[in-house]
Design a protein around this motif. Sequence first.
Motif, PDB file in Angstrom:
ATOM      1  N   LYS A  14     -36.217   8.884  34.570  1.00  0.00           N
ATOM      2  CA  LYS A  14     -35.551   8.615  33.287  1.00  0.00           C
ATOM      3  C   LYS A  14     -36.613   8.426  32.224  1.00  0.00           C
ATOM      4  CE  LYS A  14     -31.212   6.873  34.931  1.00  0.00           C
ATOM      5  NZ  LYS A  14     -30.398   5.709  35.245  1.00  0.00           N
ATOM      6  N   VAL A  15     -36.454   9.135  31.109  1.00  0.00           N
ATOM      7  CA  VAL A  15     -37.500   9.107  30.077  1.00  0.00           C
ATOM      8  C   VAL A  15     -36.883   8.930  28.698  1.00  0.00           C
ATOM      9  CG1 VAL A  15     -38.966  10.623  31.465  1.00  0.00           C
ATOM     10  CG2 VAL A  15     -37.530  11.616  29.699  1.00  0.00           C
ATOM     11  N   THR A  19     -40.698  12.024  25.037  1.00  0.00           N
ATOM     12  CA  THR A  19     -41.604  12.147  26.196  1.00  0.00           C
ATOM     13  C   THR A  19     -41.944  13.621  26.433  1.00  0.00           C
ATOM     14  OG1 THR A  19     -40.495  10.256  27.188  1.00  0.00           O
ATOM     15  CG2 THR A  19     -41.906  11.576  28.634  1.00  0.00           C
ATOM     16  N   GLU A  23     -46.414  14.328  30.339  1.00  0.00           N
ATOM     17  CA  GLU A  23     -46.318  12.913  30.732  1.00  0.00           C
ATOM     18  C   GLU A  23     -45.416  12.748  31.944  1.00  0.00           C
ATOM     19  OE1 GLU A  23     -45.889   9.854  27.349  1.00  0.00           O
ATOM     20  OE2 GLU A  23     -45.327  11.760  26.450  1.00  0.00           O
ATOM     21  N   VAL A  24     -44.291  13.458  31.934  1.00  0.00           N
ATOM     22  CA  VAL A  24     -43.346  13.375  33.054  1.00  0.00           C
ATOM     23  C   VAL A  24     -44.056  13.743  34.351  1.00  0.00           C
ATOM     24  CG1 VAL A  24     -41.289  14.430  34.094  1.00  0.00           C
ATOM     25  CG2 VAL A  24     -41.271  13.790  31.682  1.00  0.00           C
TER      26      VAL A  24
END
Lengths: 97, 409
Positions: A14-15, A19, A23-24
Amino acid sequence: MVSVYLQDDNIKIKVPVGTTMKEVARKAGAAMEFGCRVGDCSTCIAHVKSGMTLLNDKNEKEIKVLEMIGGNLSELRLMCQCSVKCEEGEIVISYGL
Amino acid sequence: MLGAIAALCDDVHFIGAFDPKIRTFDIIMKTANGSSYNSYLVRGSEGVCVMDTVKKEFSEAFFQRLELLCDYDEIKYIVLHHLEPDHSGALEELMERAPQAKLIISGRAVMMLKGIIKTDVPFEVANTGKIISLGDKTIEFLSTPFLHWPDTMSSYLHEEKILFSGDVFGSHYYDERLFDDEVGDFAYAFKYYYEHIMRPFKQYVLQALKLYARFDITTIAPLHGPILRTNPQFYINKYAQWSSEEKFRKHEFGNKMLSVFYMSSYDNTHLMAEKIMEGADAVEGIVASMYDLASLDESNMIDLLEESDAVVIGSPTINGDAVKPAWDLLTCMAYLESGSKVGATFGSYGWTGEAPEMLHDRMRWLKFRLPVKPMKIKLIPTDDELDDCLSFGAEIAEITMGKLVEMEI
């Protein structure tokens, strides 16, 4: 929060809005492959199986690279150029391990 | 001295170059008796196609051979099966000498082309199924990516049943007699080339073999070493066998293998390793094992890594670094596919404790899946900490068996 499901790694993360997919991948420890990270080399090409509209729009450089590679452009993105632009929803991504 | 121009058939000739003196190729490969940079010239009733070029310093031999067979204005197409410099070294000059020729490359090669030739040159992209004609000769393209560059493609000359396979089926083996029925025994070089160049891409090899199976092939013309014309199927079968074999029999029963590699100076990292293995092994479907890095040689490391679905590495921190055998283990991944393996790191430490995080970071660049944070324990693990090691092992094992990982940024 947007839920990003990385199909090949079987990770759901969950972001918040803004984002980046870089980064994920880093936070999730995903096996997503990056090359130049600036949209030139096409190493990070991936299929967005659903939730394409939750991602930022393609820029000119990304469109050019994807067109040269061919394939179904409505599903393809360069992960290094992507970020989440919405507050809610689910994105499903496969980068074909 | 050029020697005779080798003919694969009346209209297809070898125009590559020999490099008998090279002893190390691409930094990682030994070449005991040299190599060759194979390129080929195909003549049709309506023009000539040049298949690949050579390493730049061997351009002279390439152009000399080419000039014996055609004029530059006859060249209709130049095909680059991938753009690695040992095959594209004479491309820029060839395009200057034959400006009317159309360059054919794969889609993935487009961006690389700009790195090879600094000026804009006209090109056409070939995907599987694209066909070009030289009048009485027809060449069909096959997309065979990652063998061993991302942009690799192959092509098939229908009328002569020749497969131009790129680096696939290559050998670093110098012998000017060129054909597999005339050269010396190159079996070791053929296998060595597979193990060092193609082994990291086994799934892509199998995909390529499926494409090749659509064609009746009488000759395989690779980019290095002997041209394979006696029994091409023999070499295809070798690639199929090497790319398919599962060495670990337990995989046949649906089990997954988790290997804990460790090194310990005061037995503390060893204690952690034992508990991690115990926790992992208790998970249904996982067969866990542990190995002391102090006693593994490189070939065993490569085999164990290849068989492992999950790789867990433990190292103490000595002078702010992980121990050398742990780094040596990870350098072995250069020979293997890493894509879907789960990875994790751990270690006991005295003062600073960077080793697990350093190894974790390295594994991220090697494309391991790393869903669990590194575990580190200061010196002697307590009973509670050993319980944490059990849970750590179980968590890695469950993820390896397909448990969904959920997290939040």
